[in-house]
Design an enzyme around this catalytic site. Sequence first.
Site, PDB file in Angstrom:
ATOM      1  N   GLU A  44       0.840  -1.063  -0.091  1.00  0.00           N
ATOM      2  CA  GLU A  44       0.045  -0.189  -0.051  1.00  0.00           C
ATOM      3  C   GLU A  44       0.967   1.392   0.038  1.00  0.00           C
ATOM      4  O   GLU A  44       0.373   2.232  -0.706  1.00  0.00           O
ATOM      5  CB  GLU A  44      -1.004   0.013   1.217  1.00  0.00           C
ATOM      6  CG  GLU A  44      -2.040   1.094   1.184  1.00  0.00           C
ATOM      7  CD  GLU A  44      -1.411   2.542   1.873  1.00  0.00           C
ATOM      8  OE1 GLU A  44      -2.143   3.484   1.658  1.00  0.00           O
ATOM      9  OE2 GLU A  44      -0.289   2.426   2.478  1.00  0.00           O
ATOM     10  N   GLU A  45       1.953   1.234   0.861  1.00  0.00           N
ATOM     11  CA  GLU A  45       2.829   2.383   0.942  1.00  0.00           C
ATOM     12  C   GLU A  45       3.449   3.102  -0.496  1.00  0.00           C
ATOM     13  O   GLU A  45       3.537   4.221  -0.476  1.00  0.00           O
ATOM     14  CB  GLU A  45       3.892   2.108   1.902  1.00  0.00           C
ATOM     15  CG  GLU A  45       3.380   2.021   3.440  1.00  0.00           C
ATOM     16  CD  GLU A  45       2.868   3.169   4.056  1.00  0.00           C
ATOM     17  OE1 GLU A  45       2.649   4.210   3.225  1.00  0.00           O
ATOM     18  OE2 GLU A  45       2.294   3.057   5.125  1.00  0.00           O
ATOM     19  N   ASP A  75      -6.848   1.829   8.284  1.00  0.00           N
ATOM     20  CA  ASP A  75      -5.596   2.272   7.822  1.00  0.00           C
ATOM     21  C   ASP A  75      -5.454   3.720   8.361  1.00  0.00           C
ATOM     22  O   ASP A  75      -4.965   4.404   7.613  1.00  0.00           O
ATOM     23  CB  ASP A  75      -5.463   2.231   6.456  1.00  0.00           C
ATOM     24  CG  ASP A  75      -3.800   2.485   5.971  1.00  0.00           C
ATOM     25  OD1 ASP A  75      -3.094   2.690   6.725  1.00  0.00           O
ATOM     26  OD2 ASP A  75      -3.745   2.773   4.827  1.00  0.00           O
TER      27      ASP A  75
END
Length: 478
Positions: free
Chosen positions: A340-341, A368
């Site tokens: 995701e980052e 998140d």
Amino acid sequence: MKNLPLIAFVLFVFFSCQQKQEKVINSNQLSPEEKIDSTKIKTLFNSVLTEGKSYEWLKGLTQNIGGRLSGSPEAQLAVEWGEKLMKEVGLDSVWLQPVMVPHWVRGEKEIATYTTNGVQKNVPICALGFSIATPKTGVLAEVIEVKSLDEAKALGDKMKGKIVFFNRPFDDTLINTFSAYGGCVDQRVRGAAVCSEFGAKGVIVRSMTNSIDDYPHTGTMIYGEDLPKEKYIPGAAISSKAANILSDDLKKNPNLKFYFKQSCKTLPDAPSFNVVGEIKGSETPENIFVVGGHLDSWDLGEGAHDDGTGVVQSLEVAYLFKKNNIKPKNTIRVVFFMNEENGTRGAKKYAELAKLNKENHIGGLESDAGGHTPRGFSIDANDMNTALLQSWKKLLAPYGLHDLDKGGSGADINPLKGENVTLVGYRPDSQRYFDYHHTSRDTFDKVNKRELELGSASMASIVYLMDKYLYQNETVKP
């Protein structure tokens, strides 16, 4: 002081009456079916606060593995940890979903200094994700301070040979700190790409935080597909305190020279996995509801709030269902998304395979936003389902879940978006989140056990309600 006992007695009576009145109001407001739901939700909270597992799981993830940047050995260890844990919880099936991910490495610790009035100042700095390295000898140049991408573009060729310093802070008047983050993160993401077009030697960016401290915040940046690689320039973040000091020093000495050195690089894409497990639905198993967070994290800290808390809370939803013998009508699928980052490759691969396999996703919940005190949920759904979720406020409000507003859900479940897909983002209190976000401070000791567990129960509660009611209305069936 003589009246102190009387005052204490009056306060006691007042609060006792308030509690009794609240119970009567709550009882009178609930239908027979809602009373069943209220009892079930209470059971979920009682269960997690006495026999929760998320804090123990988070300790194992952060203390034994630590930061988990995509493509790293630590990310692979996290995949193995996640698969084993899902099996221990006893999900009906657990599997790994292959995905190729970017592999960027930081290299040696970054260095930054500048001298003003004969005094050398060391600057807390860190490379931004996907940045190139500086030359081996580093970059030394005069600094131009700007507050926005537009201001930088307006400089044009004046930035040639200079280091551009983006110094737009958070808007502290915004109560939701994610809004403040969204209001200035573009300078981190696109600053280097904009300035490279005009011959700048490098970019330094104020860290994305409300706090004034000495901890630089990393995060992803992009050069864009249209920018030739020979034009790439290095980008780094400096701490918010250092940004304030540098800004003041530039006013006194506009010609000061800033030096920084970093050795990061991007390696070829690496193989990795989403970790997936599910509880099969008892009535309509073909309908799938996803609950997830992202397993990867930045490398500076332990990835506790971002997003270890989301991962363990998502699995604890399934744990609470099984522990309390809640048999969902629809399939509940827990997903630990990878990357995701710096790429959201895991989310894209999950959605791609869901479409390929003709899976019917009816909704999703993502955590998140850290593991702080629960405040509610943001809802990305059609009007009918949004109204349905908002009608549950009386069931959720006793647990501090007052916010049920339209808004985004999360980067990892967003690719599943559709007219009849109800996506929800878990929203804890945001005030402390950006103290830790993308820094070396994002460690296990910054997570409060009770807040984490309250979040798990909050998520389990809305999943319970969505599973029970979401598609009873024929007009919103997929």
